[in-house]
Design a protein around this motif. Structure first.
Motif, PDB file in Angstrom:
ATOM      1  N   SER A  66      54.083  28.558  45.458  1.00 24.94           N
ATOM      2  CA  SER A  66      52.907  29.409  45.278  1.00 24.94           C
ATOM      3  C   SER A  66      52.480  29.457  43.813  1.00 24.94           C
ATOM      4  N   ASP A  68      50.727  28.102  40.380  1.00 18.08           N
ATOM      5  CA  ASP A  68      49.534  27.298  40.155  1.00 18.08           C
ATOM      6  C   ASP A  68      49.906  25.935  39.597  1.00 18.08           C
ATOM      7  N   LEU A 313      46.906  38.910  37.119  1.00 15.04           N
ATOM      8  CA  LEU A 313      47.935  38.241  37.908  1.00 15.04           C
ATOM      9  C   LEU A 313      49.331  38.722  37.524  1.00 15.04           C
ATOM     10  N   ILE A 358      47.016  42.773  48.406  1.00 13.33           N
ATOM     11  CA  ILE A 358      46.760  41.612  47.557  1.00 13.33           C
ATOM     12  C   ILE A 358      47.644  41.654  46.315  1.00 13.33           C
ATOM     13  N   ARG A 469      36.273  37.094  49.718  1.00 12.91           N
ATOM     14  CA  ARG A 469      37.524  36.385  49.903  1.00 12.91           C
ATOM     15  C   ARG A 469      37.460  34.999  49.280  1.00 12.91           C
ATOM     16  N   ILE A 472      38.155  35.134  45.740  1.00  8.46           N
ATOM     17  CA  ILE A 472      39.575  35.263  45.420  1.00  8.46           C
ATOM     18  C   ILE A 472      40.209  33.879  45.503  1.00  8.46           C
TER      19      ILE A 472
ATOM     20  N   MET B   1      47.210  32.303  40.412  1.00  9.05           N
ATOM     21  CA  MET B   1      46.108  32.667  41.284  1.00  9.05           C
ATOM     22  C   MET B   1      46.370  32.192  42.707  1.00  9.05           C
ATOM     23  N   LYS B   2      47.077  31.086  42.809  1.00  7.89           N
ATOM     24  CA  LYS B   2      47.391  30.557  44.125  1.00  7.89           C
ATOM     25  C   LYS B   2      48.143  31.612  44.945  1.00  7.89           C
ATOM     26  N   LYS B   3      48.948  32.366  44.185  1.00  8.23           N
ATOM     27  CA  LYS B   3      49.787  33.373  44.827  1.00  8.23           C
ATOM     28  C   LYS B   3      48.938  34.381  45.609  1.00  8.23           C
ATOM     29  N   ILE B   4      47.838  34.792  45.015  1.00 10.34           N
ATOM     30  CA  ILE B   4      47.046  35.823  45.713  1.00 10.34           C
ATOM     31  C   ILE B   4      46.018  35.212  46.652  1.00 10.34           C
ATOM     32  N   ARG B   5      45.887  33.895  46.573  1.00  8.91           N
ATOM     33  CA  ARG B   5      44.882  33.261  47.430  1.00  8.91           C
ATOM     34  C   ARG B   5      45.200  33.507  48.906  1.00  8.91           C
ATOM     35  N   ARG B   7      47.180  35.884  50.044  1.00 10.76           N
ATOM     36  CA  ARG B   7      47.114  37.324  50.334  1.00 10.76           C
ATOM     37  C   ARG B   7      45.686  37.775  50.562  1.00 10.76           C
ATOM     38  N   SER B   8      44.755  37.034  49.972  1.00 15.76           N
ATOM     39  CA  SER B   8      43.367  37.491  50.015  1.00 15.76           C
ATOM     40  C   SER B   8      42.826  37.543  51.442  1.00 15.76           C
ATOM     41  N   PHE B   9      43.476  36.878  52.367  1.00 19.19           N
ATOM     42  CA  PHE B   9      42.976  36.894  53.747  1.00 19.19           C
ATOM     43  C   PHE B   9      43.037  38.299  54.353  1.00 19.19           C
ATOM     44  N   VAL B  10      43.786  39.167  53.719  1.00 15.63           N
ATOM     45  CA  VAL B  10      43.877  40.533  54.220  1.00 15.63           C
ATOM     46  C   VAL B  10      42.499  41.199  54.229  1.00 15.63           C
TER      47      VAL B  10
END
Lengths: 621, 435
Positions: A66, A68, A313, A358, A469, A472, B1-5, B7-10
């Motif tokens: 996860s 980047d 972040l 999030i 979304r 994001i 940012m990938k990390k929250i990508r 999660r963003s589906f919530v």
């Protein structure tokens, strides 16, 4: 003659529904069909020809998939370090590994400022930061700017149809006000559009969706309070102004992030003042009187609340980091519950859940919060019998059409009467029922403009959610993405409570339908929240240093230039990857390119050119 | 940012909930939109509380009610207005379970796509205004109910409840139960007509029923209490016992069967509990299970004790007997067929039908019903004050396929009072509809 009139109304209604669907589809296609592959802001060059592009303002470096920039080496921690790009273009490295990150040979203690070409070591993996990368596979495509004048034209036609119908239906003395209002609405729409274009905004679809909703809101106002159209127009203009000002202000992300705590305090203070001095209207003490005007501070608190919930972040790495915000949210939701405004409390709580989800990605925390809120709700039901009564009357509106179900049965009856195309703007009867233009507004819209337009209104809000979304997903800043998620959640939950509450499917809580319900505080706050939603999209890296219109022009002519620009690029290639393809469409870049060859021996000089566009950024955007 | 990508589906979770909710709302609108739109506060449909549009006619096109632009009128013939009040309804909504209520969504011209603007549609009811008027005249001001339905389709040809008033005049006399449709929502002690239910129960539970003899001394003593009979009938078969309407025989049968079995049969036959018919739901028929081996148990099997039925439920039972055990639920709309239910097997239906015809030939006299191939059962239900409800229920075996129930509230003897009313209406109906 009467028949002709009737068929004219019918045609208008078919046209209205078709326009609403068409506008929605155009916005949706434009937003959903858009594939923005971000250009890299910088790259970490590893040994060999391997490199990791840094696409976002904040990038996690680590072994975890996860991350980047994934460094698949046992000596690298799962979450090893964070690279953050400051507004000026400087990169800051933050160690998260506990001392296994080095710049040159110096161990990073906390944070370290980086320069182009700096050698960084994560565990045993060594990398080199290249901030002058300017190419990616998608590099040929110029960044998209706001288009959609055709969609806006359709919207203007939609507004014109509404206006014609209202003019026919209204009393003569109300006609000038209605005419002025719709003219101002259309003009404001185009004003916003040209403003967005001039400032190189990436999209205008969210505004178009909001303007469609606002137009429907104008129709509602013209039906229920035609004598107060000018006031409604003024409130909308205030909302649009709030949108512009807030949007401008939010561009400086660092400043905005610093003021988060202040925003949070403001939200709580607004609610606190209301709780202490506010007026009770319809069982909820959420109104303040100010110089003869009433306003609902909880609406403005929404903006401050979602801003307070944002975090970079770095603040999303560990679940416990969300604890202060959780405590704060409990205070906000609790205050609202004390006021008796349970619908709004639920709106804030839903926003909290999404923001917390999030920020932490923790299912446990979300379930825990939901469970404790459920417990609190059960307590409220015990303590406040009238709320419990609402729950008991749920789904039984038809059994008590003169009592607890009075408003709902009328909303449902009006909705059913409207059919798919409605009975005509200004030709409904629901507008005469208490709160028809706020709590029952879905019934009113469906009665007069039809189910299709009503459903389109709901879909507009869902579209905003999908848009948020995507930001994001592709956006570069964590902070606004979180705020935007909170804002669209508020929109959707409000709309859901409004629609399904008035249709007797959930308890009737009396919240407004965003943009559509008549009411000053609500309308202004909605446009303010829209600015937050947009902020996650507008905030782009330095390539926005030049107005996008100009950038586009440059892009168009960039093809022949490409070969010419390859030269300095390959010269610069000594410090970076030799194979990099140049995407020389931005002036800011060009200055950089020009200076890079000169700087090839003096890496320290790299800092300077980057700062220049940053300085001009605020003014030009 | 990938990390929250991820999660963003919530964010899409509330959106999904809204889509689900919207689906549910549309489904509800699809199912109930007509009811919602016909709510009396809907000003597209009601102008000042008056239905804005729509027409109801009888099966032959005679207008029973029509409204246009807030003006309305009822049937031209006064007797039809009186007779049809409870089936058609008063547009002020004073009477429940009427055609105006049941068809309101169509009457106002509602459709899912078009909604409604109050320009109404026209609906032909199954009623025959000539039979309505005929029944009204036959009742001749007496309180009571007449139901006639086509047992092959369930169409209700005649549904009259008295007392009534003229909806065109709109006077509200303070008569007792003026607004109640006695046919479907009046509950009355059934008396001897309930012996049909007991007989049906006996057919199911007593295999040698037809070979048995029942002895009658004019009374039966149960637990020290006496069940009186209408006469001294001596030894008789069950057919004779029904034709004699012998209380002693049926009291014995009901004690043998027991309350629970009779109640189960009554429930299956629809005389206990509510029924939904084309105009709404009926009042719930009642059968209380009395203690074993007591006089109430004996009385409950002969339609006394706490037994209560609606005339509609009895006509429906006769329709099932006429139709081989299955019944079409009553409908109010011309040309429609009611939902089918099986109440009893074919053999039982045929047997009870024969018994009912035997009643007419051996007891009631075919001369009272000239030219009618009628099978029937009388009832004279006794009340505490000594007055009696007169019942006459049955069906035509040939000619027009009609089943009927006639009730005269405190009207005297079943055969003497209710019989002629039934005869009058059936003569008309058979004349019009015999094929």
């Amino acid at each position: 003659m009467e028949r002709m009139g009737a068929s004219f109304t019918d045609c208008m209604l078919y046209l209205l529904a078709a326009l609403a669907v068409w506008i929605l589809l155009r916005c949706a296609r434009s937003l959903l069909g858009r594939r923005t592959v971000p250009e890299p802001l910088a790259a970490l060059e590893l040994s060999g020809k391997e490199r990791r592009e840094l696409l976002a303002q904040e990038c996690l470096i680590g072994r975890s998939s996860s991350s980047d920039a994934v460094l698949d080496n046992p000596s690298v921690r799962r979450t090893h370090a964070l690279l953050r790009r400051e507004n000026g273009g400087t990169w800051v490295l933050r160690d998260l590994s506990g001392g296994e990150t080095f710049v040159g040979n110096r161990k990073v203690e906390g944070e370290a400022l980086l320069k182009n070409g700096d050698r960084i070591r994560f565990g045993s993996v060594s990398a080199r930061l290249n901030t002058s990368v300017r190419a990616g596979k998608s590099g040929d495509k110029p960044r998209r700017t706001a288009r959609g004048s055709a969609t806006l034209l359709l919207l203007t036609l939609f507004e014109f149809c509404l206006l014609l119908q209202h003019i026919r239906a209204a009393l003569p003395e109300h006609r000038p006000g209605i005419l002025t209002a719709f003219a101002a609405l259309a003009a404001a729409g185009w004003g916003l559009y040209f403003y967005a274009r001039r400032n190189g905004a990436g999209s205008f679809e969210p505004e178009t969706a909001a303007l469609l909703l606002t137009a429907v809101g104008f129709s509602v106002a013209a039906s229920s309070r035609p004598e107060a159209m000018l006031r409604h127009t003024a409130l909308f203009l205030a909302g649009a102004a709030a949108y512009l000002l807030l949007g401008r202000w939010l561009r400086e992300e660092e400043r905005a992030m610093k003021l988060r705590a202040a925003a949070g305090g403001l939200a709580l203070a607004l609610l606190g003042i209301t709780l202490l001095t506010g007026e009770s209207v319809w069982g909820a003490k959420n109104w303040l009187s100010l110089a003869g005007n009433t306003l609902q501070p909880s609406e403005f608190a929404k903006i401050a609340y979602v801003c307070a919930g944002t975090v970079g972040l770095e603040g999303m790495l560990y679940t416990k980091q969300v604890l202060p915000f959780t405590v704060y949210s409990a205070a906000v939701v609790g205050t609202l519950a004390l006021m008796g405004d349970f619908g709004t409390a639920l709106v804030f709580f839903a926003a909290y859940l999404v923001i917390a989800a999030i920020r932490t990605g923790s299912a446990a925390l979300i379930s825990l919060s939901a469970a404790s809120a459920g417990g609190a709700a059960a307590l409220v039901l015990r303590l406040r019998p009238y709320v419990a009564a609402r729950f008991l009357s749920l789904g039984r509106a038809w059994q008590d059409p003169l009592g607890a179900g009075y408003q709902q049965v009328r909303a449902m009856s009006a909705l059913a009467s409207g059919g798919l195309f409605g009975r005509g703007a200004g030709r409904g009867w629901l507008s005469g029922v208490v709160a028809a233009d706020t709590d029952l507004v879905f019934g009113l819209v469906c009665e007069e403009l039809g189910l299709i337009t009503g459903v389109c209104c709901l879909m507009c809000l869902l579209l905003l959610a999908v848009y948020a979304r995507r930001n994001i997903g592709t956006g570069r800043s964590g902070g606004y993405a979180v705020a935007a998620a909170g804002a669209v959640t508020m929109f959707m939950v409000q709309a859901g409570l409004n629609v399904f509450g008035s249709m007797d499917m959930i308890p009737f809580t009396g919240v407004t339908f965003p943009f559509v319900s008549r009411g000053g505080s609500s309308l202004i706050a909605c446009w303010g929240l829209l600015a937050v939603v947009k902020a996650a999209d507008v905030l782009r890296p330095e390539n926005t240093g030049k107005p996008a219109a100009a950038a586009n022009k440059a892009a168009k002519t960039s093809a022949p230039k490409k070969t010419a620009e390859k030269k300095p690029a390959s010269a610069a290639g000594k410090t970076g990857s030799a194979k990099k393809k140049n995407f020389g469409s931005k002036t800011a870049e060009k200055t950089q390119e020009k200076k890079t060859p000169a700087a090839k021996t003096k890496t320290a000089a790299v800092k300077k050119p980057v700062q220049k566009p940053a300085g001009t950024k605020g003014a030009q955007r | 940012m990938k990390k929250i990508r991820l999660r963003s589906f919530v964010v899409l979770f509330p959106a999904i909930l809204i889509l689900f909710g919207l689906g549910a709302l549309l489904a509800r609108l699809w199912l109930h939109g007509g009811e919602w739109a016909s709510y009396s506060a809907n000003e597209h449909v009601y102008r000042g509380g008056i239905l804005a549009g729509g027409t109801l006619t009888d099966r032959n096109g005679v207008v029973l009610f029509t409204a246009r632009d807030g003006e309305y009128r009822y049937a031209d013939e006064e007797a039809v207005r009186f007779a049809s009040l409870h089936a058609v309804g008063d547009q002020r909504g004073m009477v429940g379970g009427t055609a105006l209520g049941a068809f309101s969504d169509e009457l106002i011209g509602y459709s899912f796509a078009r909604g409604t603007d109050g320009r109404g549609g026209e609906i032909a009811l199954s009623l025959d205004s000539r039979l309505q008027a005929g029944a009204w005249y036959a009742l001749n001001g007496r309180r009571g109910a007449v139901v006639v339905l086509n047992y092959e389709t369930g169409e209700i040809l005649c549904m009259v409840s008295s007392p009534s008033y003229d909806p065109a005049v709109g006077e509200r006399r303070d008569a007792d139960g003026l607004y109640v449709n006695r046919c479907t929502n009046g509950l009355f002690i059934p008396g001897s007509i309930y012996k049909l239910v007991t007989l049906c129960c006996a057919c199911r539970n007593i295999p040698d029923l037809k070979s048995r003899t029942f002895h009658c001394d004019g009374e039966l003593t149960v637990n020290g209490k006496t069940v009186h009979c209408t006469g001294v009938h001596g030894d008789q078969t069950v057919e004779d016992a029904l034709a004699n309407s012998c209380n002693a025989a049926f009291a014995a049968l009901s004690m043998e069967l027991g309350g629970e079995r009779i109640r189960d049969t009554a429930r299956a036959l629809g005389v206990e509990g509510t029924l939904s018919w084309g105009g709404g739901t009926t009042a719930p028929g009642r059968f209380d299970v009395a203690a074993r081996r007591t006089a109430p148990e004996a009385w409950s099997g002969i339609g006394q004790y706490n037994d209560l039925v609606t005339p509609y439920a009895m006509a429906r039972l006769c329709a099932a007997i006429a139709n081989g055990g299955t019944v079409h639920e009553g409908v109010l709309r011309a040309g429609t067929v009611g939902k089918t239910h099986r109440l009893m097997d074919e053999k039982t239906a045929a047997y009870i039908g024969e018994c009912m015809r035997y009643n007419v030939t051996h007891s009631y006299g075919t001369g009272n019903f000239p030219w009618l191939d009628i099978a029937a059962k009388t009832g004279t239900a006794e009340m505490n004050d000594g007055s009696t409800h007169a019942w006459f229920v049955g069906y035509l075996r040939s000619g027009a396929p009609l089943a009927f129930a006639v009730l005269l509230e405190k009207g005297g003897g079943g055969l003497a009072q209710a019989g002629p009313v039934a005869n009058h209406v059936l003569q008309l109906a058979n004349g019009y509809y015999a094929s």
